[in-house]
Structure formats: C-alpha cells, structure tokens
Scaffold this motif. Structure first.
Motif, PDB file in Angstrom:
ATOM      1  N   ALA A  42       0.817  -1.217   0.000  1.00  0.00           N
ATOM      2  CA  ALA A  42       0.000   0.000   0.000  1.00  0.00           C
ATOM      3  C   ALA A  42       0.851   1.267   0.000  1.00  0.00           C
ATOM      4  CB  ALA A  42      -0.936  -0.010   1.210  1.00  0.00           C
ATOM      5  N   HIS A  43       1.897   1.317   0.832  1.00  0.00           N
ATOM      6  CA  HIS A  43       2.711   2.536   0.912  1.00  0.00           C
ATOM      7  C   HIS A  43       3.444   2.782  -0.412  1.00  0.00           C
ATOM      8  CE1 HIS A  43       5.225   5.686   2.541  1.00  0.00           C
ATOM      9  NE2 HIS A  43       6.305   5.045   2.098  1.00  0.00           N
ATOM     10  N   ARG A  44       4.028   1.758  -0.978  1.00  0.00           N
ATOM     11  CA  ARG A  44       4.768   1.923  -2.232  1.00  0.00           C
ATOM     12  C   ARG A  44       3.831   2.309  -3.367  1.00  0.00           C
ATOM     13  NH1 ARG A  44       8.559  -2.611  -5.347  1.00  0.00           N
ATOM     14  NH2 ARG A  44       9.645  -1.123  -6.704  1.00  0.00           N
ATOM     15  N   ALA A  45       2.644   1.722  -3.386  1.00  0.00           N
ATOM     16  CA  ALA A  45       1.671   2.043  -4.436  1.00  0.00           C
ATOM     17  C   ALA A  45       1.243   3.504  -4.339  1.00  0.00           C
ATOM     18  CB  ALA A  45       0.457   1.127  -4.324  1.00  0.00           C
ATOM     19  N   TRP A  46       0.975   3.970  -3.090  1.00  0.00           N
ATOM     20  CA  TRP A  46       0.576   5.377  -2.927  1.00  0.00           C
ATOM     21  C   TRP A  46       1.711   6.321  -3.313  1.00  0.00           C
ATOM     22  CZ3 TRP A  46       2.945   8.768   0.524  1.00  0.00           C
ATOM     23  CH2 TRP A  46       2.381  10.070   0.544  1.00  0.00           C
ATOM     24  N   LYS A  47       2.917   6.040  -2.841  1.00  0.00           N
ATOM     25  CA  LYS A  47       4.065   6.904  -3.120  1.00  0.00           C
ATOM     26  C   LYS A  47       4.350   6.979  -4.618  1.00  0.00           C
ATOM     27  CE  LYS A  47       8.804   7.772  -1.594  1.00  0.00           C
ATOM     28  NZ  LYS A  47       9.928   7.288  -0.738  1.00  0.00           N
ATOM     29  N   SER A  48       4.226   5.869  -5.312  1.00  0.00           N
ATOM     30  CA  SER A  48       4.476   5.830  -6.758  1.00  0.00           C
ATOM     31  C   SER A  48       3.405   6.590  -7.525  1.00  0.00           C
ATOM     32  CB  SER A  48       4.525   4.378  -7.245  1.00  0.00           C
ATOM     33  OG  SER A  48       5.574   3.663  -6.603  1.00  0.00           O
ATOM     34  N   SER A  49       2.174   6.531  -7.051  1.00  0.00           N
ATOM     35  CA  SER A  49       1.070   7.144  -7.794  1.00  0.00           C
ATOM     36  C   SER A  49       1.090   8.661  -7.756  1.00  0.00           C
ATOM     37  CB  SER A  49      -0.272   6.632  -7.252  1.00  0.00           C
ATOM     38  OG  SER A  49      -0.491   7.120  -5.933  1.00  0.00           O
ATOM     39  N   VAL A  50       1.786   9.241  -6.768  1.00  0.00           N
ATOM     40  CA  VAL A  50       1.783  10.703  -6.616  1.00  0.00           C
ATOM     41  C   VAL A  50       3.181  11.291  -6.824  1.00  0.00           C
ATOM     42  CG1 VAL A  50      -0.212  10.703  -5.077  1.00  0.00           C
ATOM     43  CG2 VAL A  50       2.100  10.482  -4.106  1.00  0.00           C
ATOM     44  N   ASN A  51       4.049  10.593  -7.555  1.00  0.00           N
ATOM     45  CA  ASN A  51       5.430  11.071  -7.686  1.00  0.00           C
ATOM     46  C   ASN A  51       5.558  12.269  -8.632  1.00  0.00           C
ATOM     47  OD1 ASN A  51       5.582  10.055 -10.405  1.00  0.00           O
ATOM     48  ND2 ASN A  51       6.115   8.043  -9.599  1.00  0.00           N
ATOM     49  N   GLY A  52       4.534  12.570  -9.412  1.00  0.00           N
ATOM     50  CA  GLY A  52       4.560  13.738 -10.287  1.00  0.00           C
ATOM     51  C   GLY A  52       5.382  13.586 -11.544  1.00  0.00           C
ATOM     52  N   ARG A  53       5.948  12.436 -11.763  1.00  0.00           N
ATOM     53  CA  ARG A  53       6.752  12.185 -12.967  1.00  0.00           C
ATOM     54  C   ARG A  53       5.850  11.842 -14.156  1.00  0.00           C
ATOM     55  NH1 ARG A  53      12.554  12.780 -12.492  1.00  0.00           N
ATOM     56  NH2 ARG A  53      13.110  12.428 -10.306  1.00  0.00           N
ATOM     57  N   GLY A  54       6.445  11.922 -15.382  1.00  0.00           N
ATOM     58  CA  GLY A  54       5.688  11.645 -16.589  1.00  0.00           C
ATOM     59  C   GLY A  54       5.543  10.161 -16.878  1.00  0.00           C
ATOM     60  N   PRO A  55       4.719   9.803 -17.882  1.00  0.00           N
ATOM     61  CA  PRO A  55       4.460   8.398 -18.211  1.00  0.00           C
ATOM     62  C   PRO A  55       5.718   7.615 -18.599  1.00  0.00           C
ATOM     63  CG  PRO A  55       2.831   9.818 -19.247  1.00  0.00           C
ATOM     64  CD  PRO A  55       3.877  10.723 -18.673  1.00  0.00           C
ATOM     65  N   TRP A  56       6.616   8.229 -19.399  1.00  0.00           N
ATOM     66  CA  TRP A  56       7.791   7.486 -19.844  1.00  0.00           C
ATOM     67  C   TRP A  56       8.709   7.161 -18.665  1.00  0.00           C
ATOM     68  CZ3 TRP A  56       9.020   4.501 -23.660  1.00  0.00           C
ATOM     69  CH2 TRP A  56      10.358   4.182 -23.913  1.00  0.00           C
ATOM     70  N   TRP A  57       8.896   8.118 -17.751  1.00  0.00           N
ATOM     71  CA  TRP A  57       9.740   7.858 -16.589  1.00  0.00           C
ATOM     72  C   TRP A  57       9.134   6.741 -15.735  1.00  0.00           C
ATOM     73  CZ3 TRP A  57       9.366   7.746 -11.345  1.00  0.00           C
ATOM     74  CH2 TRP A  57      10.567   7.737 -10.619  1.00  0.00           C
ATOM     75  N   ASN A  58       7.838   6.858 -15.472  1.00  0.00           N
ATOM     76  CA  ASN A  58       7.185   5.846 -14.644  1.00  0.00           C
ATOM     77  C   ASN A  58       7.211   4.461 -15.288  1.00  0.00           C
ATOM     78  OD1 ASN A  58       5.713   6.804 -12.031  1.00  0.00           O
ATOM     79  ND2 ASN A  58       5.487   8.501 -13.480  1.00  0.00           N
ATOM     80  N   ALA A  59       7.090   4.422 -16.621  1.00  0.00           N
ATOM     81  CA  ALA A  59       7.067   3.130 -17.313  1.00  0.00           C
ATOM     82  C   ALA A  59       8.381   2.380 -17.158  1.00  0.00           C
ATOM     83  CB  ALA A  59       6.751   3.337 -18.796  1.00  0.00           C
ATOM     84  N   GLY A  60       9.473   3.117 -16.922  1.00  0.00           N
ATOM     85  CA  GLY A  60      10.763   2.466 -16.734  1.00  0.00           C
ATOM     86  C   GLY A  60      11.190   2.371 -15.293  1.00  0.00           C
ATOM     87  N   ALA A  61      10.394   2.923 -14.392  1.00  0.00           N
ATOM     88  CA  ALA A  61      10.742   2.919 -12.966  1.00  0.00           C
ATOM     89  C   ALA A  61      10.494   1.542 -12.350  1.00  0.00           C
ATOM     90  CB  ALA A  61       9.933   3.981 -12.234  1.00  0.00           C
ATOM     91  N   LYS A  62      11.129   1.325 -11.168  1.00  0.00           N
ATOM     92  CA  LYS A  62      11.079  -0.002 -10.545  1.00  0.00           C
ATOM     93  C   LYS A  62       9.662  -0.415 -10.158  1.00  0.00           C
ATOM     94  CE  LYS A  62      15.801   0.092  -8.723  1.00  0.00           C
ATOM     95  NZ  LYS A  62      16.633   0.046  -7.490  1.00  0.00           N
ATOM     96  N   HIS A  63       8.831   0.563  -9.749  1.00  0.00           N
ATOM     97  CA  HIS A  63       7.487   0.173  -9.302  1.00  0.00           C
ATOM     98  C   HIS A  63       6.638  -0.376 -10.455  1.00  0.00           C
ATOM     99  CE1 HIS A  63       7.220   4.526 -10.315  1.00  0.00           C
ATOM    100  NE2 HIS A  63       6.056   4.186 -10.858  1.00  0.00           N
ATOM    101  N   MET A  64       6.784   0.197 -11.669  1.00  0.00           N
ATOM    102  CA  MET A  64       6.009  -0.319 -12.806  1.00  0.00           C
ATOM    103  C   MET A  64       6.588  -1.628 -13.329  1.00  0.00           C
ATOM    104  SD  MET A  64       3.204   1.148 -13.678  1.00  0.00           S
ATOM    105  CE  MET A  64       2.925   0.827 -15.421  1.00  0.00           C
ATOM    106  N   VAL A  65       7.915  -1.762 -13.267  1.00  0.00           N
ATOM    107  CA  VAL A  65       8.535  -3.023 -13.686  1.00  0.00           C
ATOM    108  C   VAL A  65       8.129  -4.142 -12.736  1.00  0.00           C
ATOM    109  CG1 VAL A  65      10.728  -4.227 -14.040  1.00  0.00           C
ATOM    110  CG2 VAL A  65      10.479  -1.852 -14.794  1.00  0.00           C
ATOM    111  N   ALA A  66       8.030  -3.807 -11.424  1.00  0.00           N
ATOM    112  CA  ALA A  66       7.595  -4.818 -10.455  1.00  0.00           C
ATOM    113  C   ALA A  66       6.119  -5.161 -10.637  1.00  0.00           C
ATOM    114  CB  ALA A  66       7.845  -4.319  -9.027  1.00  0.00           C
ATOM    115  N   ALA A  67       5.289  -4.150 -10.964  1.00  0.00           N
ATOM    116  CA  ALA A  67       3.851  -4.391 -11.148  1.00  0.00           C
ATOM    117  C   ALA A  67       3.556  -5.126 -12.448  1.00  0.00           C
ATOM    118  CB  ALA A  67       3.110  -3.056 -11.111  1.00  0.00           C
TER     119      ALA A  67
END
Length: 464
Positions: free
Chosen positions: A414-439
């Motif tokens: 829950a904490h990681r999901a919330w923190k990732s969802s509000v990071n303010g970064r763009g789609p391309w950055w998030n798509a390569g970030a660890k939280h999306m790779v893990a999900a």
C-alpha cells in the motif's frame, strides 16, 4: 471456380441463342483459334497455355490470396468473380487474337525511409489476373536461365538466403564490397532492351505484343493519364519476373569475370579482396550496364567499401575476422517506428488488444532477421517494447487514486503504491521505474500474449 462459371454461362447462352452445342460450330472465338488449321510450334502457342482453364484458375486463386487495392476502374477483388462470369469469354477471345488492351495503372507514390518516393503502378484486378497467368507460364521458361547469384522473386529463394551467402563470401576473405544501386531501376527499364531478352525464349507474337502493351500502359494520377516509354512500375505480378529477365545479362557478365556476388532484384553486392579490385569492377560494371542494358548506377548510393559499413537487405556484418551477421540500425529504427505507431493508436483500447496487434509485427520481423548473431539489440528492443506498453497502462489509469489501486492490485504494498502514484513524474519515466517493472514484469506481459524477440530468436535458431 469463376473461370468455369464464366465458360459454363457462355455455353448456356449460346445454346439458348442457337439451339446447338457451342463446341460444335466453326464460328466460336476459342474454337477458331484452336482449330484454324495453322501449324504452330508449341513456342508459338504460348497464349493458349496462358488462357488454359487450369492456369487461369490458379491465377485467380493467387490474385484472391494477394488481394490488393482496386485499379483505375474501381473493380475490387470481391467483385472479380461476378465480372468474369459476364465478360471472361470476350477477354479470352481478345487475348487469343492479340487484340487485348490493358487499362492504365493507378499511380501510387510510397515514401522511402531514406527519402524520396517509390512509384507503384496498381493495375486493374483483371489485368493483375492476366499478368499472373502470364507469369505462371513464363516463369518455368526463364527460370533455368537465371543465375545462382540471383535470389529475388524466384521460387525456393529468398532475401535471407542472399544475406547468408554474402556473409560466407566475407568469411572467405572477400572483405571489400562493391555495393551497386541502380538509379530508379523500375522507372528506367528500357522497353526495347527488355523485350529483346524476352523474345529469346518466347516466339508467340501475341504474348510479346501483350507484354509490351503492359509495359506501355499509362500511369494515371488524379484523373490524368501519362504515357510511358520506359520503366515497369512495381505493383503488378509480371514486373519482378521481367526485372530478373533483364538483369540476367548482368549476372552472366559477373560470372564471366569470375566474381562472387549476390543480387536481389536491383540490389547487387559484389565481394572482392581489395579496394583496387573493387574500384576497377565498379567502373567496368557501370559501363556494361549503360552500354548493354541502358541502366544507370546511382553514384550517390553506390560505393566500394568495407561490408560492415554497408547494409544489404536490412542486414550488415561485424568487423570481426569471424564475420557475424547483425541487424542494420535503420532496420531497428523502422521497427521502433512501427511499434510506436501501434502503441499510439492503442491509447484508447485495452492493453491486450494492442499486444494482439503487435504480435504478428514482432514475429514477422524476427522471422526475417532470424539470422542475426547478436543478442544485445534484441534485448534492448524487448525492454523498450515492454516500456512502451507500460506507458499505455500508466496513461489509461489517469488519476493518482486509480494508479494506486491498480498498483496494489498488481502486487505492490500500500505505501509503495501510494508513493508511486503521486510522484509527479511523466508516463515514460514511470514506465521504466522499478514500481512499474515490479507491477508489470516481463512474465506478466508475456502471459498477456506479448512476443519476446530474444525468445523467438532462440526458438528459430533451434530449427535452423
């Protein structure tokens, strides 16, 4: 089959009009051509083989498999059967008596990746049918005359075979290439030079006249027809065979000189041991092409160079002494552009649907480039494709609350999901970030049907 239907309909119409068997009279167009008492050799009766029922049925099946856009008359492949049922007998009679006139071809300009355009000529579907029937009869006559160094548009031969043979020449010590590009080849073919070579194997004047008429058929664009005095635009079934017939003289000249070469249509590479030999061959072959075939070498796109600095049919080679095949960077870029286009179109649809559309593209591309001997480019492409798909998912989730719930549903705490969802970064950055790779790890996307280029390459290598 439609040819059977057409002939049956014609016989029924004649029975109703004359009250007798159509085959018993002396005034039928087909019967007159076949039983006129003339003594022709088989070579002079090639047109009869072209319009023979089984050959036309085979041609019809091939045209229907290829489909293709309508020509200038707007007749679609779906409408061809009904059209033939009404008109085939008159078309057949015109072919047999040498009076058939092809329609103009519809001009279509296709942008080339390197700039400029490639002009296609789209014949009417009826003309495509006749060209296919001609091709089927002519191919067996000319195939024995073609060179072993020719790989394009021939049964049992392919571009990948040409690439593999080219690599073998380089491994054998021919570490210079004469890379020849013929300037606008399909637009510059000299009709007289081509017909002279066609006439070496064909005696039937009706067939020769018909081929020339196909060559001279006008190009129509925006309702304006332009006459043609040279060239054989790509788009019809006959054009590839005619190109091989013309360029066989080039193949024989290279063989006479004892040269190692691979030719695919107008793309010809000659492999030599030194730059000096390459320059000499470039000058000699350029002169031969102009004097004998009236063809011009494009100096800007041709060169004597090291093979690892040139591409051949989408491939290149490594600089290593033990030559390895690799994919040319432009080929990688074209795949990226295709995937990007499909992903952009997939923003408003389910991710599974986008993956379904990507699957044949990735498999077909990897099937062609299965002979590449490097993994890094494939691994990087796999990572990039998965990231493009995660971009789609991130965009579709839109709001932070939705992103949080989806990330939690995909296994994040829950904490990681919330923190990732509000990071303010763009789609391309998030798509390569660890939280999306893990999900959405590679296995998750593979279970959705995504093709891995690395895995597909390994599977293909096991079967070669």
């Amino acid at each position: 089959m439609p040819i059977d239907d057409a002939e049956a309909a014609a016989r029924q119409a004649e029975r109703e009009a004359t009250g007798r068997n159509p085959g018993s009279g002396r005034d039928g167009a087909e019967v007159g051509a076949a039983t006129s008492g003339q003594t022709k050799s088989e070579g002079c009766r090639l047109m009869e083989q072209v319009v023979e029922r089984s050959n036309m049925q085979k041609a019809y099946s091939q045209v229907m498999r290829n489909r293709g856009a309508p020509g200038i008359d707007g007749l679609r492949c779906e409408d061809l059967k009904g059209w033939l049922q009404s008109h085939w007998q008159s078309v057949k009679a015109a072919l047999l008596d040498g009076t058939y006139l092809p329609r103009a071809v519809r001009r279509v300009d296709i942008p080339k990746p390197q700039g400029g355009v490639r002009t296609l000529g789209v014949p009417t579907v009826v003309d495509r049918l006749i060209q296919q029937a001609l091709h089927q009869v002519m191919q067996p006559l000319f195939e024995p005359t073609f060179s072993d160094g020719s790989y394009g548009f021939r049964p049992g031969r392919s571009a990948t075979q040409a690439v593999v043979q080219a690599a073998n020449y380089i491994r054998g010590g021919k570490r210079w290439v004469v890379d020849m590009d013929l300037e606008k080849f399909f637009d510059r073919v000299n009709h007289d030079a081509l017909m002279h070579r066609v006439a070496r194997r064909i005696d039937d004047r009706r067939v020769l006249k018909l081929i020339r008429r196909f060559l001279q058929a006008g190009l129509m664009a925006d309702g304006i027809e332009t006459a043609r005095t040279q060239g054989t635009p790509q788009g019809g079934p006959l054009s590839p065979l005619l190109s091989n017939i013309l360029l066989t003289d080039l193949d024989r000249e290279l063989e006479r000189r004892g040269l190692d070469f691979c030719r695919y249509a107008d793309d010809c590479n000659i492999y030599v041991s030194s730059q000096q030999a390459g320059n000499r061959i470039m000058d000699g072959v350029t002169k031969f092409l102009w004097e004998r075939l009236k063809l011009t070498v494009n100096a800007a796109k041709s060169a004597v160079a090291r093979p690892w600095g040139r591409k051949f049919l989408g491939y290149s080679v490594t600089v290593h002494k033990e030559t390895r095949l690799r994919i040319w960077p432009e080929s990688l870029a074209r795949l990226r552009a295709r995937v990007t286009d499909l992903c952009l179109k997939g923003r408003g649809q389910r991710l599974e649907r986008t993956i379904e559309q990507l699957r044949p593209v990735l498999r077909g591309w990897m099937n062609y480039f299965q002979h590449t001997q490097g993994r890094r480019a494939l691994e990087e492409l796999d990572i990039w494709v998965r990231r493009r798909l995660r971009v789609i998912a991130w965009r579709q989730w839109k709001r932070p609350a939705t992103r949080e719930s989806r990330l939690r549903a995909l296994g994040l705490d829950a904490h990681r999901a919330w923190k990732s969802s509000v990071n303010g970064r763009g789609p391309w950055w998030n798509a390569g970030a660890k939280h999306m790779v893990a999900a959405m790890p590679p296995k998750y996307l593979a279970n959705m049907g995504l093709v891995s280029l690395v895995d597909t390459h390994q599977q293909l290598q096991r079967f070669t």
